[in-house]
Scaffold this motif. Structure first.
Motif, PDB file in Angstrom:
ATOM      1  N   UNK A 121     -37.040   7.558 -40.152  1.00 49.59           N
ATOM      2  CA  UNK A 121     -35.871   7.031 -39.462  1.00 49.59           C
ATOM      3  C   UNK A 121     -36.089   5.606 -38.979  1.00 49.59           C
ATOM      4  N   UNK A 122     -34.991   4.843 -38.858  1.00 53.75           N
ATOM      5  CA  UNK A 122     -35.082   3.465 -38.390  1.00 53.75           C
ATOM      6  C   UNK A 122     -33.809   3.090 -37.636  1.00 53.75           C
ATOM      7  N   UNK A 123     -33.999   2.640 -36.383  1.00 53.96           N
ATOM      8  CA  UNK A 123     -32.933   2.021 -35.605  1.00 53.96           C
ATOM      9  C   UNK A 123     -33.081   0.512 -35.728  1.00 53.96           C
ATOM     10  N   UNK A 124     -31.957  -0.186 -35.906  1.00 54.52           N
ATOM     11  CA  UNK A 124     -31.978  -1.647 -35.912  1.00 54.52           C
ATOM     12  C   UNK A 124     -30.833  -2.166 -35.047  1.00 54.52           C
ATOM     13  N   UNK A 125     -31.121  -3.187 -34.264  1.00 52.69           N
ATOM     14  CA  UNK A 125     -30.094  -3.838 -33.470  1.00 52.69           C
ATOM     15  C   UNK A 125     -30.233  -5.345 -33.644  1.00 52.69           C
ATOM     16  N   UNK A 177     -33.496  -9.641 -32.769  1.00 56.14           N
ATOM     17  CA  UNK A 177     -33.508  -8.577 -33.771  1.00 56.14           C
ATOM     18  C   UNK A 177     -34.588  -7.576 -33.385  1.00 56.14           C
ATOM     19  N   UNK A 178     -34.189  -6.317 -33.177  1.00 58.28           N
ATOM     20  CA  UNK A 178     -35.127  -5.273 -32.761  1.00 58.28           C
ATOM     21  C   UNK A 178     -35.063  -4.102 -33.724  1.00 58.28           C
ATOM     22  N   UNK A 179     -36.224  -3.501 -33.986  1.00 58.49           N
ATOM     23  CA  UNK A 179     -36.311  -2.328 -34.847  1.00 58.49           C
ATOM     24  C   UNK A 179     -37.191  -1.285 -34.181  1.00 58.49           C
ATOM     25  N   UNK A 180     -36.796  -0.034 -34.304  1.00 61.87           N
ATOM     26  CA  UNK A 180     -37.577   1.082 -33.767  1.00 61.87           C
ATOM     27  C   UNK A 180     -37.674   2.146 -34.841  1.00 61.87           C
ATOM     28  N   UNK A 181     -38.884   2.527 -35.187  1.00 65.54           N
ATOM     29  CA  UNK A 181     -39.087   3.580 -36.163  1.00 65.54           C
ATOM     30  C   UNK A 181     -38.952   4.929 -35.481  1.00 65.54           C
ATOM     31  N   UNK A 182     -38.142   5.811 -36.065  1.00 64.66           N
ATOM     32  CA  UNK A 182     -37.856   7.125 -35.491  1.00 64.66           C
ATOM     33  C   UNK A 182     -38.323   8.202 -36.453  1.00 64.66           C
ATOM     34  N   UNK A 183     -39.269   9.001 -36.036  1.00 71.50           N
ATOM     35  CA  UNK A 183     -39.784  10.035 -36.922  1.00 71.50           C
ATOM     36  C   UNK A 183     -40.538   9.426 -38.083  1.00 71.50           C
TER      37      UNK A 183
END
Length: 709
Positions: free
Chosen positions: A298-302, A289-295
């Protein structure tokens, strides 16, 4: 077989050591007016207090280390603050008002919300993990809520007279086609994911939002956690296997990896099953489980998971004969989602997902193979000009390929390729201080039928008091015919259900009460044409009908007894169907008219231990005796299960540690769940009755879980 996941929430560990914290102060609103009855507690514990008539509070605890204090008051935004180790702190806490709360007016009919932004009945990850009968399973804990049935030999969710396939699971908005582990007949399946993966749960027992579709009865909407606070590792040792995980936190991202291996060989020696297994059941699970905060927002999750399950289980074909059923199952699931605020009032969200499973089942009558591939893409916009107006719209596309065969019989192969495309639009509006309305519509195109079905949704709520309200919901819901039938007849109509729901809810001072009544009308259910053969398309028709109606009650109390949290759920269900091979309209065999659940958790601070108990009970379910001319005229014994657990928090080798013990069916109830009959009569012309019973008399789970900072 049962898959035991992490039993106790490690977040509880991070706020529990030894020593003392003392906090006192006052809770006020933005005008410095006192707020009496505000809840003040340490996150993920049951240690807390409430403010008095002047808003004043005092909280003393044996906890030390860095804590997080949370303050909530109905109608106000929750407030969280970090508390230093061994603190003696005075503070004035000022809460900001928020209109969209239960003491204002919010849509609740048919819905149990459990995320921080939902102010309906709550059941968070810690509740799921510490409910004894759940054994760490999301679906096991949800079966203690009203509207659900106790079908213990199956393990899936049966909601308000609906079969298990009528409840769909959505993870971050994406549908998961196979949310349960595969199993063999009479052995319960479990959910594939640990409750710890999710920050919020929205369990709809009916009348759910137009954003979601393809579920006749119920939608379980799960939202995964965002960025964790810090890096850590964990390991768990159980009598059924072992598990481990590692989380790496970066500045604006995180990655979590976990794995589990279960082998019931040792457990079957400690707690022998009724009938020995030819091979010890084995299961392996993995998750990334990976998360990347964008701006700024914003949030990307995979999310990626795999599951492999292998067992050879005994299965009774008569009162004296058994055969081995072999299962070899693999499943993979992936989804990737994104959300962000484009401006102060516009939000964009979307995602893609894929679900793949491959089941091989070997029985004496044949070897069956099921291969299923499901993928989804969706994109949507939300317009949020104010707290009183919310508009949601989007597109939803699904691709579903299914193949199945009896590998021992030539010509017994089937399958389908279904493509569906849906749009949805929904608006929620606060009308003054006392009214709220939600209007939605979901047109959906079914590729095999080349037809469009339009599903309207309507919800209305009125505030009836400072802490109470009435809600009304109506909706039409469509779902593809079950895979095992659609595979043979591609022209089966979409099954249809209309929901009518009336709900009353009262929430105040750590107490929640709700009563809900409903009616469901079913059309286009699959019914068998007995004049045809089983593998011919003409055998399957869409002429089945049915109804469900009932009343659900729920009460939860976290106030009356200090550090005790308990809830009581009761359901009455009246339902009949004329479908499948039913010769007449009758109550299906998975339905009990009355179902009761009582769940409690008590924290003893001096012992650093939490004790839990669960009592689930249900009236006898109907079953059909083919030796009599009447249909579904018999009743199985009443069902009951009383279970206990305990979790002790300690400090072992410099690491937070939990020692866990759970015993299911403590009182040793040994009555069958129901009965089934042999396929053929014996020499005397009698169909032999076969009891469907629990795999073991009692279930015993022992475990040690260590969190490594």
């Amino acid at each position: 077989m049962k898959k035991i996941q992490l039993i106790f929430l490690f977040a509880l560990l991070s706020v529990t050591t030894f020593g003392q914290i003392s906090i006192h102060g006052k809770v006020v609103d933005t005008r410095n007016h006192p707020l009496p009855g505000a809840n003040i507690y340490f996150e993920n514990t049951y240690e807390g207090t409430t403010s008095d008539s002047d808003g004043v509070f005092q909280l003393t605890s044996e906890l030390t280390g860095a804590q997080r204090l949370k303050v909530t008051f109905l109608g106000y935004i929750p407030y969280t603050v970090a508390i230093p180790a061994k603190a003696d702190t005075a503070m004035v806490i000022k809460l900001q008002p928020e209109n969209n709360k239960v003491d204002e007016v919010v849509i609740t009919a048919g819905t149990f919300g459990t995320a921080d932004d939902e102010q309906t009945v709550t059941l968070k990850a810690i509740d799921i993990l510490t409910t004894p009968t759940s054994e760490g399973d999301v679906y096991g804990a949800l079966r203690t809520l009203p509207g659900t049935q106790q079908v213990a030999e199956d393990g899936r969710l049966f909601v308000r007279g609906g079969e298990a396939y009528e409840t769909k699971t959505f993870i971050d908005g994406m549908e998961m086609q196979q949310p349960y582990s595969s199993s063999t007949p009479d052995l319960p399946s479990r959910g594939r994911f640990s409750p710890e993966l999710f920050k919020g749960t929205l369990f709809s027992t009916g009348g759910y939002s137009a954003e979601y579709g393809q579920a006749l009865s119920s939608a379980l909407i799960l939202r995964t956690i965002d960025l964790p606070e810090e890096s850590d590792a964990s390991i768990g040792l159980l009598n059924v296997g072992l598990q481990g995980g590692y989380t790496k936190r970066f500045d604006r991202a995180s990655v979590s990896v976990s794995g589990e291996y279960y082998n019931l060989g040792l457990n079957n020696k400690i707690n022998p099953p009724r009938k020995a297994f030819a091979e010890d059941p084995v299961q392996m699970n993995g998750l990334v489980h990976a998360q990347v905060k964008s701006g700024k927002q914003g949030m990307w999750k995979t999310l990626y998971s795999f599951n492999h399950h292998k067992l050879i289980a005994p299965y009774a074909t008569s009162s004296t004969n058994w055969e081995n059923v072999a299962l070899n199952s693999s499943n993979q699931y992936v989804n990737s989602t994104y959300r962000n605020m484009l401006s102060d009032v516009w939000m964009v969200y979307g995602g893609i997902s894929g679900d793949y499973y491959d089941d091989h089942i070997k029985m004496e009558e044949g070897s069956y193979h099921i291969l299923d591939r499901y993928s989804q893409g969706r994109a949507g916009l939300k317009y949020l000009p104010s707290e009183k107006v919310k508009i949601n719209m989007g597109l939803d596309a699904n691709w579903h390929d299914n193949e199945r065969s009896n590998e021992n019989v030539a010509g017994q192969k089937a399958g389908f390729t279904q493509r569906t495309l849906a749009t949805y639009a929904e608006g929620e509006f606060q009308l003054g201080d006392n009214w709220a309305v939600r209007l939605g519509v979901r047109p959906e195109y079914f590729g095999l039928l080349q037809k469009v079905k339009v599903a309207p949704r309507l919800s209305l709520a009125r505030k009836t008091g400072e802490h109470s309200q009435l809600s009304l919901a109506y909706g039409t819901f469509y779902q593809n015919a079950p895979d095992e039938f659609l595979a043979f007849n591609h022209q089966l109509k979409a099954e249809e259900a209309k929901h009518f729901i009336l709900n009353y809810q009262y929430s105040y001072d750590k107490r929640d009460f709700r009563i809900e009544t409903y009616y469901k009308d079913y059309q286009n259910l699959v019914k068998f044409n007995q004049a045809s053969t089983e593998y011919a398309p003409s055998y399957y028709t869409s002429s089945g009908t049915g109804y469900s109606k009932g009343v659900d009650l729920f009460f939860r109390d976290r106030k009356s007894i200090s550090l005790l949290d308990y809830w009581i759920a009761w359901s009455y269900l009246d339902t009949k169907r004329d479908y499948r091979d039913f010769p007449e309209k009758a109550t299906p065999g998975f339905v009990a008219k009355n179902t009761l659940s009582i769940v409690g958790k008590y924290w003893i601070a001096g012992w650093n231990t939490q004790f839990g108990f669960s009592l689930t009970a249900a009236s006898g379910r109907p079953y059909d005796d083919p030796n009599t001319p009447e249909f579904m005229d018999r009743k199985a014994p009443a069902y009951s299960n009383f279970s206990l657990n305990a979790a002790h928090l300690a400090y072992l080798f410099g690491n937070y540690t939990i020692f866990y013990c759970s015993v299911g069916n403590v009182l040793g109830r040994d009555k069958p769940y129901t009965y089934r009959y042999s396929d053929k009569p014996n020499r005397s012309g009698v169909y032999e009755r076969i009891p469907v019973q629990a795999e073991t008399l009692r279930s015993i789970i022992l475990g040690v879980f260590i969190q490594i900072k």
